[in-house]
Design a protein around this motif. Structure first.
Motif, PDB file in Angstrom:
ATOM      1  N   ILE A  76      12.049   5.537   1.458  1.00  0.00           N
ATOM      2  CA  ILE A  76      10.721   5.948   1.001  1.00  0.00           C
ATOM      3  C   ILE A  76      10.459   5.173  -0.275  1.00  0.00           C
ATOM      4  CG2 ILE A  76       9.332   7.836   0.079  1.00  0.00           C
ATOM      5  CD1 ILE A  76      12.303   8.617   2.221  1.00  0.00           C
ATOM      6  N   GLU A  77       9.323   4.476  -0.357  1.00  0.00           N
ATOM      7  CA  GLU A  77       8.974   3.733  -1.563  1.00  0.00           C
ATOM      8  C   GLU A  77       7.662   4.245  -2.126  1.00  0.00           C
ATOM      9  OE1 GLU A  77       9.106  -0.474  -0.633  1.00  0.00           O
ATOM     10  OE2 GLU A  77      11.251  -0.512  -1.048  1.00  0.00           O
ATOM     11  N   SER A  78       7.617   4.321  -3.453  1.00  0.00           N
ATOM     12  CA  SER A  78       6.444   4.834  -4.154  1.00  0.00           C
ATOM     13  C   SER A  78       6.177   3.977  -5.388  1.00  0.00           C
ATOM     14  CB  SER A  78       6.705   6.287  -4.581  1.00  0.00           C
ATOM     15  OG  SER A  78       5.726   6.722  -5.491  1.00  0.00           O
ATOM     16  N   ALA A  79       4.909   3.812  -5.723  1.00  0.00           N
ATOM     17  CA  ALA A  79       4.518   3.088  -6.929  1.00  0.00           C
ATOM     18  C   ALA A  79       4.212   4.047  -8.076  1.00  0.00           C
ATOM     19  CB  ALA A  79       3.304   2.206  -6.642  1.00  0.00           C
ATOM     20  N   ASP A 113       0.870  -1.170   0.000  1.00  0.00           N
ATOM     21  CA  ASP A 113       0.000   0.000   0.000  1.00  0.00           C
ATOM     22  C   ASP A 113       0.910   1.223   0.000  1.00  0.00           C
ATOM     23  OD1 ASP A 113      -2.143   1.713   0.188  1.00  0.00           O
ATOM     24  OD2 ASP A 113      -2.368   1.444   2.348  1.00  0.00           O
ATOM     25  N   LEU A 114       1.490   1.508  -1.153  1.00  0.00           N
ATOM     26  CA  LEU A 114       2.476   2.577  -1.283  1.00  0.00           C
ATOM     27  C   LEU A 114       1.815   3.918  -1.513  1.00  0.00           C
ATOM     28  CD1 LEU A 114       4.963   0.652  -3.568  1.00  0.00           C
ATOM     29  CD2 LEU A 114       5.136   0.997  -1.117  1.00  0.00           C
ATOM     30  N   PRO A 115       2.464   5.019  -1.177  1.00  0.00           N
ATOM     31  CA  PRO A 115       3.820   5.120  -0.646  1.00  0.00           C
ATOM     32  C   PRO A 115       3.876   4.817   0.846  1.00  0.00           C
ATOM     33  CG  PRO A 115       2.880   7.300  -0.823  1.00  0.00           C
ATOM     34  CD  PRO A 115       1.864   6.347  -1.383  1.00  0.00           C
ATOM     35  N   TRP A 116       5.092   4.477   1.280  1.00  0.00           N
ATOM     36  CA  TRP A 116       5.354   4.271   2.693  1.00  0.00           C
ATOM     37  C   TRP A 116       6.795   4.612   3.007  1.00  0.00           C
ATOM     38  CZ3 TRP A 116       3.922  -1.554   2.370  1.00  0.00           C
ATOM     39  CH2 TRP A 116       4.927  -2.289   1.763  1.00  0.00           C
ATOM     40  N   VAL A 153       9.155  -0.716  -7.747  1.00  0.00           N
ATOM     41  CA  VAL A 153       8.765   0.515  -7.067  1.00  0.00           C
ATOM     42  C   VAL A 153       9.959   1.452  -7.026  1.00  0.00           C
ATOM     43  CG1 VAL A 153       7.013  -0.637  -5.678  1.00  0.00           C
ATOM     44  CG2 VAL A 153       9.307  -0.329  -4.749  1.00  0.00           C
ATOM     45  N   LYS A 154       9.681   2.734  -6.938  1.00  0.00           N
ATOM     46  CA  LYS A 154      10.736   3.737  -6.825  1.00  0.00           C
ATOM     47  C   LYS A 154      11.115   3.852  -5.352  1.00  0.00           C
ATOM     48  CE  LYS A 154      10.136   4.605 -11.175  1.00  0.00           C
ATOM     49  NZ  LYS A 154       9.280   3.513 -11.566  1.00  0.00           N
ATOM     50  N   ALA A 155      12.397   3.868  -5.065  1.00  0.00           N
ATOM     51  CA  ALA A 155      12.864   3.955  -3.692  1.00  0.00           C
ATOM     52  C   ALA A 155      13.900   5.070  -3.570  1.00  0.00           C
ATOM     53  CB  ALA A 155      13.467   2.634  -3.233  1.00  0.00           C
ATOM     54  N   VAL A 156      13.739   5.888  -2.546  1.00  0.00           N
ATOM     55  CA  VAL A 156      14.687   6.945  -2.217  1.00  0.00           C
ATOM     56  C   VAL A 156      15.096   6.718  -0.762  1.00  0.00           C
ATOM     57  CG1 VAL A 156      14.935   9.443  -1.888  1.00  0.00           C
ATOM     58  CG2 VAL A 156      13.664   8.571  -3.852  1.00  0.00           C
ATOM     59  N   PHE A 157      16.342   7.053  -0.436  1.00  0.00           N
ATOM     60  CA  PHE A 157      16.797   6.910   0.940  1.00  0.00           C
ATOM     61  C   PHE A 157      17.480   8.192   1.391  1.00  0.00           C
ATOM     62  CE2 PHE A 157      20.540   5.678  -1.463  1.00  0.00           C
ATOM     63  CZ  PHE A 157      21.565   6.312  -0.786  1.00  0.00           C
ATOM     64  N   PHE A 158      17.509   8.370   2.709  1.00  0.00           N
ATOM     65  CA  PHE A 158      18.376   9.382   3.307  1.00  0.00           C
ATOM     66  C   PHE A 158      18.899   8.850   4.632  1.00  0.00           C
ATOM     67  CE2 PHE A 158      14.098  10.721   4.609  1.00  0.00           C
ATOM     68  CZ  PHE A 158      14.224  11.016   5.953  1.00  0.00           C
ATOM     69  N   ASP A 159      20.121   9.257   4.965  1.00  0.00           N
ATOM     70  CA  ASP A 159      20.778   8.797   6.185  1.00  0.00           C
ATOM     71  C   ASP A 159      20.750   9.887   7.239  1.00  0.00           C
ATOM     72  OD1 ASP A 159      21.369   6.459   4.860  1.00  0.00           O
ATOM     73  OD2 ASP A 159      23.466   6.955   4.498  1.00  0.00           O
ATOM     74  N   ILE A 164      16.659   3.115  -8.318  1.00  0.00           N
ATOM     75  CA  ILE A 164      15.685   3.023  -9.390  1.00  0.00           C
ATOM     76  C   ILE A 164      16.043   1.824 -10.265  1.00  0.00           C
ATOM     77  CG2 ILE A 164      14.673   4.205 -11.376  1.00  0.00           C
ATOM     78  CD1 ILE A 164      14.080   5.544  -8.656  1.00  0.00           C
ATOM     79  N   SER A 165      15.085   0.944 -10.421  1.00  0.00           N
ATOM     80  CA  SER A 165      15.250  -0.215 -11.278  1.00  0.00           C
ATOM     81  C   SER A 165      13.962  -0.373 -12.092  1.00  0.00           C
ATOM     82  CB  SER A 165      15.494  -1.454 -10.411  1.00  0.00           C
ATOM     83  OG  SER A 165      15.658  -2.592 -11.220  1.00  0.00           O
TER      84      SER A 165
END
Length: 133
Positions: free
Chosen positions: A70-73, A40-43, A119-125, A114-115
Motif C-alpha cells: 500500500i503506498e500513500s503520499a 495517483d496515490l494511494p494505491w 511515498v509511505k509504503a506499508v506491506f502485508f503478506d 519509510i524513507s
C-alpha cells in the motif's frame, strides 16, 4: 491457471470487493505499479509471490505467500497503515471459491518501508496452501 496466479487473483479480488478499501483507493488495485505519468496515490499493488513445494495428504501442493503493498503520499503513515489494516481484515480467514485452496487465507506479517522524502509504503503478506491442480 497456476496456484500462484489463483492466489493473486483471489487476494486482489477480495481487496477490490471490500468497501473499506475501495472507498479509499477506488480502482487503483494493481498486479503491478503503473509506469505512466505521476502517481495517483494511494494505491495497492501485488509484490513478490513465493512458493514452497510440499505434500498434503500425499498430493503435491504449494505453501504460497503474496506480499501486498500500500503506498500513500500523505505526510504521515496514518493513511497507509489504516488502508493496510482494512486490507488485512478483508483477507484474513477468507475462503476463496476457486478450487485448490486447502485452507483459509491468513496474514502472516506486516511492516512499513519509510524513507524521508518518498511515498509511505506499508506491506502485508498473505499465505495459503494450495493443491497443485
Amino acid at each position: 491457471m497456476t496456484p500462484e496466479l489463483t492466489l493473486r487473483d483471489a487476494v486482489l479480488g477480495r481487496l477490490r470487493a471490500t468497501p473499506a478499501v475501495s472507498a479509499v483507493v477506488g480502482e487503483k488495485i494493481y498486479d503491478d505499479v503503473p509506469a505512466d505519468g505521476e502517481p495517483d496515490l494511494p494505491w495497492i499493488f501485488a509484490g513478490p509471490l513465493n512458493a514452497t513445494r510440499l505434500e498434503v495428504g500425499g498430493l503435491p501442493a504449494w505453501d504460497l505467500r503474496l506480499r501486498i503493498f500500500i503506498e500513500s503520499a500523505a505526510f504521515d503513515r496514518d493513511q497507509a497503515w489504516s488502508l493496510a489494516r482494512a486490507g488485512m481484515r478483508a483477507v484474513e480467514g477468507f475462503e476463496p471459491a476457486e478450487g485448490g485452496f486447502c485452507d483459509r487465507l491468513s496474514v502472516r506479517q506486516a511492516g512499513d518501508v519509510i524513507s524521508p522524502l518518498t511515498v509511505k509504503a506499508v506491506f502485508f503478506d498473505v499465505a495459503a496452501l494450495m493443491l497443485d491442480a
